[in-house]
Design an enzyme around this catalytic site. Structure first.
Site, PDB file in Angstrom:
ATOM      1  CG  HIS A 268      -2.066   0.847   1.271  1.00  0.00           C
ATOM      2  ND1 HIS A 268      -2.395   1.688   0.248  1.00  0.00           N
ATOM      3  CD2 HIS A 268      -2.974   1.114   2.268  1.00  0.00           C
ATOM      4  CE1 HIS A 268      -3.447   2.416   0.591  1.00  0.00           C
ATOM      5  NE2 HIS A 268      -3.814   2.098   1.826  1.00  0.00           N
ATOM      6  CG  HIS A 307      -4.485   0.279  -8.274  1.00  0.00           C
ATOM      7  ND1 HIS A 307      -5.804   0.228  -7.928  1.00  0.00           N
ATOM      8  CD2 HIS A 307      -3.886   1.136  -7.418  1.00  0.00           C
ATOM      9  CE1 HIS A 307      -5.996   1.031  -6.902  1.00  0.00           C
ATOM     10  NE2 HIS A 307      -4.859   1.588  -6.559  1.00  0.00           N
ATOM     11  CG  ASP A 363       2.952   4.121  -4.352  1.00  0.00           C
ATOM     12  OD1 ASP A 363       3.018   5.229  -3.808  1.00  0.00           O
ATOM     13  OD2 ASP A 363       2.147   3.238  -4.039  1.00  0.00           O
TER      14      ASP A 363
HETATM   15  N1  CMC Z   1       4.462  -7.288 -10.593  1.00  0.00           N
HETATM   16  C1  CMC Z   1       4.333  -8.495 -11.162  1.00  0.00           C
HETATM   17  N2  CMC Z   1       3.189  -9.203 -11.216  1.00  0.00           N
HETATM   18  C2  CMC Z   1       2.125  -8.649 -10.640  1.00  0.00           C
HETATM   19  C3  CMC Z   1       2.174  -7.376 -10.030  1.00  0.00           C
HETATM   20  C4  CMC Z   1       3.396  -6.697 -10.019  1.00  0.00           C
HETATM   21  N3  CMC Z   1       3.500  -5.499  -9.462  1.00  0.00           N
HETATM   22  N4  CMC Z   1       0.944  -7.069  -9.532  1.00  0.00           N
HETATM   23  C5  CMC Z   1       0.171  -8.111  -9.837  1.00  0.00           C
HETATM   24  N5  CMC Z   1       0.875  -9.060 -10.509  1.00  0.00           N
HETATM   25  C6  CMC Z   1       0.373 -10.307 -11.060  1.00  0.00           C
HETATM   26  C7  CMC Z   1       0.142 -11.350  -9.979  1.00  0.00           C
HETATM   27  O1  CMC Z   1       1.262 -12.149  -9.766  1.00  0.00           O
HETATM   28  C8  CMC Z   1      -1.026 -12.116 -10.535  1.00  0.00           C
HETATM   29  O2  CMC Z   1      -0.553 -12.973 -11.539  1.00  0.00           O
HETATM   30  P1  CMC Z   1      -1.199 -14.462 -11.716  1.00  0.00           P
HETATM   31  O3  CMC Z   1      -2.612 -14.174 -12.157  1.00  0.00           O
HETATM   32  O4  CMC Z   1      -0.359 -15.120 -12.721  1.00  0.00           O
HETATM   33  O5  CMC Z   1      -1.138 -15.098 -10.372  1.00  0.00           O
HETATM   34  C9  CMC Z   1      -1.873 -11.050 -11.248  1.00  0.00           C
HETATM   35  O6  CMC Z   1      -0.926 -10.037 -11.613  1.00  0.00           O
HETATM   36  C10 CMC Z   1      -2.949 -10.438 -10.378  1.00  0.00           C
HETATM   37  O7  CMC Z   1      -2.339  -9.972  -9.162  1.00  0.00           O
HETATM   38  P2  CMC Z   1      -3.060  -9.868  -7.773  1.00  0.00           P
HETATM   39  O8  CMC Z   1      -2.042  -9.958  -6.688  1.00  0.00           O
HETATM   40  O9  CMC Z   1      -4.213 -10.845  -7.743  1.00  0.00           O
HETATM   41  O10 CMC Z   1      -3.679  -8.417  -7.863  1.00  0.00           O
HETATM   42  P3  CMC Z   1      -4.236  -7.576  -6.655  1.00  0.00           P
HETATM   43  O11 CMC Z   1      -5.328  -6.762  -7.186  1.00  0.00           O
HETATM   44  O12 CMC Z   1      -4.546  -8.455  -5.488  1.00  0.00           O
HETATM   45  O13 CMC Z   1      -2.979  -6.695  -6.222  1.00  0.00           O
HETATM   46  C11 CMC Z   1      -1.492  -4.906  -5.921  1.00  0.00           C
HETATM   47  C12 CMC Z   1      -2.878  -5.332  -6.420  1.00  0.00           C
HETATM   48  C13 CMC Z   1      -1.370  -3.393  -6.022  1.00  0.00           C
HETATM   49  C14 CMC Z   1      -1.333  -5.320  -4.443  1.00  0.00           C
HETATM   50  C15 CMC Z   1      -0.425  -5.615  -6.790  1.00  0.00           C
HETATM   51  O14 CMC Z   1      -0.569  -5.222  -8.135  1.00  0.00           O
HETATM   52  C16 CMC Z   1       0.997  -5.357  -6.286  1.00  0.00           C
HETATM   53  O15 CMC Z   1       1.472  -6.070  -5.408  1.00  0.00           O
HETATM   54  N6  CMC Z   1       1.696  -4.320  -6.853  1.00  0.00           N
HETATM   55  C17 CMC Z   1       3.009  -3.956  -6.386  1.00  0.00           C
HETATM   56  C18 CMC Z   1       2.899  -3.132  -5.121  1.00  0.00           C
HETATM   57  C19 CMC Z   1       2.426  -1.722  -5.408  1.00  0.00           C
HETATM   58  O16 CMC Z   1       2.924  -1.061  -6.306  1.00  0.00           O
HETATM   59  N7  CMC Z   1       1.469  -1.258  -4.575  1.00  0.00           N
HETATM   60  C20 CMC Z   1       0.955   0.111  -4.678  1.00  0.00           C
HETATM   61  C21 CMC Z   1      -0.487   0.127  -5.048  1.00  0.00           C
HETATM   62  S1  CMC Z   1      -1.012   1.757  -5.541  1.00  0.00           S
HETATM   63  C22 CMC Z   1      -0.893   2.716  -4.125  1.00  0.00           C
HETATM   64  C23 CMC Z   1      -1.880   2.386  -3.087  1.00  0.00           C
HETATM   65  O17 CMC Z   1      -3.086   2.424  -3.363  1.00  0.00           O
HETATM   66  O18 CMC Z   1      -1.437   2.132  -1.965  1.00  0.00           O
END
Ligand code: CMC
Length: 429
Positions: A268, A307, A363
């Site tokens: 986050h 996201h 970010d």
């Molecule tokens: N790098 C590589 N792969 C990713 C990433 C990433 N940053 N984000 C998601 N994926 C992949 C993930 O491995 C999954 O692949 P598969 O379907 O093969 O298993 C797919 O994309 C869906 O991911 P998810 O984890 O189910 O998606 P989510 O909606 O639960 O997660 C997130 C959203 C923001 C937590 C995630 O994209 C992430 O960890 N990003 C990196 C951390 C980040 O930049 N966070 C800041 C968010 S914006 C600021 C805020 O609001 O705080």
């Protein structure tokens, strides 16, 4: 005209149920009538991480993740970033409308009057270890404010609530700046009523010795924009935490401390710090393809990408990317920018990221700007928490006024042991 309802057939019993649809949703408690036996609990939905559950009705922030739209009270984020100030946006979030000239002047004055903190709050901060993480200090100090303002628990008394709102907006930059001075071993700089909100914050952060310290105007503008972009983002993890904690009717300081704790995590508000660490780790533009290959192989994530809601370019990231160049004109280019641009270029073409709709989020570039402005990495989440306070208290207030809301209390699917008798220790294997 088509009926606004959903008909469900329970194949276990053959029974049909008609469930009303409102705002494109069904009320999950309407599912409770779906039972096999009279003494069944009734049907629930299973939604870990709230992937598809609306927990409230809100009029504050609108996001269309597929189209990359973000609006506060109907105003596009791009217009607010270009024309508004953070305090004006805080007023908008809390009150629903932009202030007129008189309202804004009173608002700014009221908040400025609350930037000072009790001397014992300062002493409390002095007690932290010399290398304490500023976000840990921020969370604990905001929580401690509840002991200085015990009347804050009268949350349904409008004037008392308004006072805490002003106190919170006014005091969070002071607490943030003191946490920075603490890790730097520098004397705390008291707030100055004659300065604007952002100028005052930068002065408390950076002035040394001279009473005539003047922050760089480009930094002031950049911070104003970054604060606007971070002020709210509807039901994100920390705002949901704020609403969950607030639903117990605790005072707002305790609830904000909990929300800030949720923000602290690397998925986050801690993500911009994680982005810089990732860029440091990559170190050289030539190593970008190797890093991307590792991410695709499941070895870590591309921080600052992806996201839960945006499945298109995050509109905040667009504004920030442009802003980065304005800041770099003054500071010189952050050497990590080249690596970031190359990561973005490859990721936006790569099937792995395209298929999963992973785009740069807020970010990805904000850390580079913060670093160019000389903020230490561990201070980045605090820079997120200052403006997000406006969003947290707007949602808290909306929650308190919402007759649909009650104490938050999800259900679970129990998969543990059935009832069994206690075994004395001497008889356990
Ligand atoms: N790098 C590589 N792969 C990713 C990433 C990433 N940053 N984000 C998601 N994926 C992949 C993930 O491995 C999954 O692949 P598969 O379907 O093969 O298993 C797919 O994309 C869906 O991911 P998810 O984890 O189910 O998606 P989510 O909606 O639960 O997660 C997130 C959203 C923001 C937590 C995630 O994209 C992430 O960890 N990003 C990196 C951390 C980040 O930049 N966070 C800041 C968010 S914006 C600021 C805020 O609001 O705080």
């Amino acid at each position: 005209m088509a009926k606004e309802s959903l008909t469900i057939t329970d194949n276990r019993t053959g029974k049909l149920y008609e469930i009303p649809i409102n705002y494109g949703t069904i009320h999950s408690t309407d599912l409770r009538q779906i039972k096999v036996h009279d003494d069944d609990f009734g049907m629930m939905t299973y939604d870990p991480a709230f992937m598809n559950t609306a927990s409230c009705k809100s009029t504050i922030t609108f996001i269309d993740g597929d189209k990359g739209i973000l609006r506060y009270r109907g105003y596009p984020i791009e217009q607010l970033a270009e024309h508004s100030t953070y305090l004006e946006v805080a007023y908008l979030l809390l009150n629903g409308e932009l202030p007129n000239g008189t309202q804004l002047a009173v608002w700014e004055k009221d908040i400025t009057a609350h930037t000072f903190i009790h001397e014992n709050v300062k002493k409390l901060m002095e007690g932290f270890r010399y290398d304490a993480h500023p976000m840990g200090m921020f969370i604990s100090t905001v929580a401690a404010l509840s002991t200085f303002y015990p009347e804050a628990n009268k949350i349904f008394d409008a004037p008392t609530r308004q006072k805490q709102i002003l106190r919170l907006l006014g005091k969070v930059p002071t607490i943030a700046a003191f946490s920075y001075r603490h890790i730097k071993g520098m004397p705390y700089v008291y707030p100055n009523d004659n300065l604007s909100f952002i100028e005052n914050f930068l002065t408390m952060m950076y002035s040394i010795g001279s009473p005539n310290f003047k922050p760089e105007p480009v930094f002031e503008r950049a911070l104003n924009i970054l604060f606007i972009l971070h002020a709210d983002h509807e039901q994100n993890c920390s705002t949901s935490a704020m609403r969950n904690i607030g639903s117990s009717q605790v005072d707002p300081y305790s609830a904000i401390a909990g929300a800030a704790a949720a923000l602290y995590g690397p998925l986050h508000g801690g993500a911009n710090e994680a982005v810089i660490r990732m860029l440091d780790h990559i170190d050289d533009i030539k190593k970008v393809p190797e890093f991307i290959a590792k991410v695709k192989n499941g070895e870590g994530r591309l921080m600052g990408f992806g996201h839960r809601v945006y499945k298109n370019y995050d509109p905040r990231a667009k504004v920030i990317k442009k802003l980065a160049y304005d800041v770099f004109e003054v500071t010189g280019k952050n050497p990590k920018l080249e690596i970031a641009l190359e990561l973005e270029r490859i990721a936006l073409e790569d099937d792995y990221f395209v298929k999963r709709k992973l785009y740069p989020n807020v970010d990805f570039y904000s850390g580079l700007i913060y670093q160019a402005m000389n903020f230490p990495m561990e201070f980045f989440p605090v820079l997120f928490a200052i403006p997000r306070t406006a969003g947290w208290i707007s949602h808290w207030q909306e929650l308190l006024m919402d007759p649909d809301q009650k104490i938050a209390r999800p259900r679970q699917i129990y998969l543990g042991k059935e009832a069994r008798d206690y075994v004395p220790i001497s008889k356990r294997k």
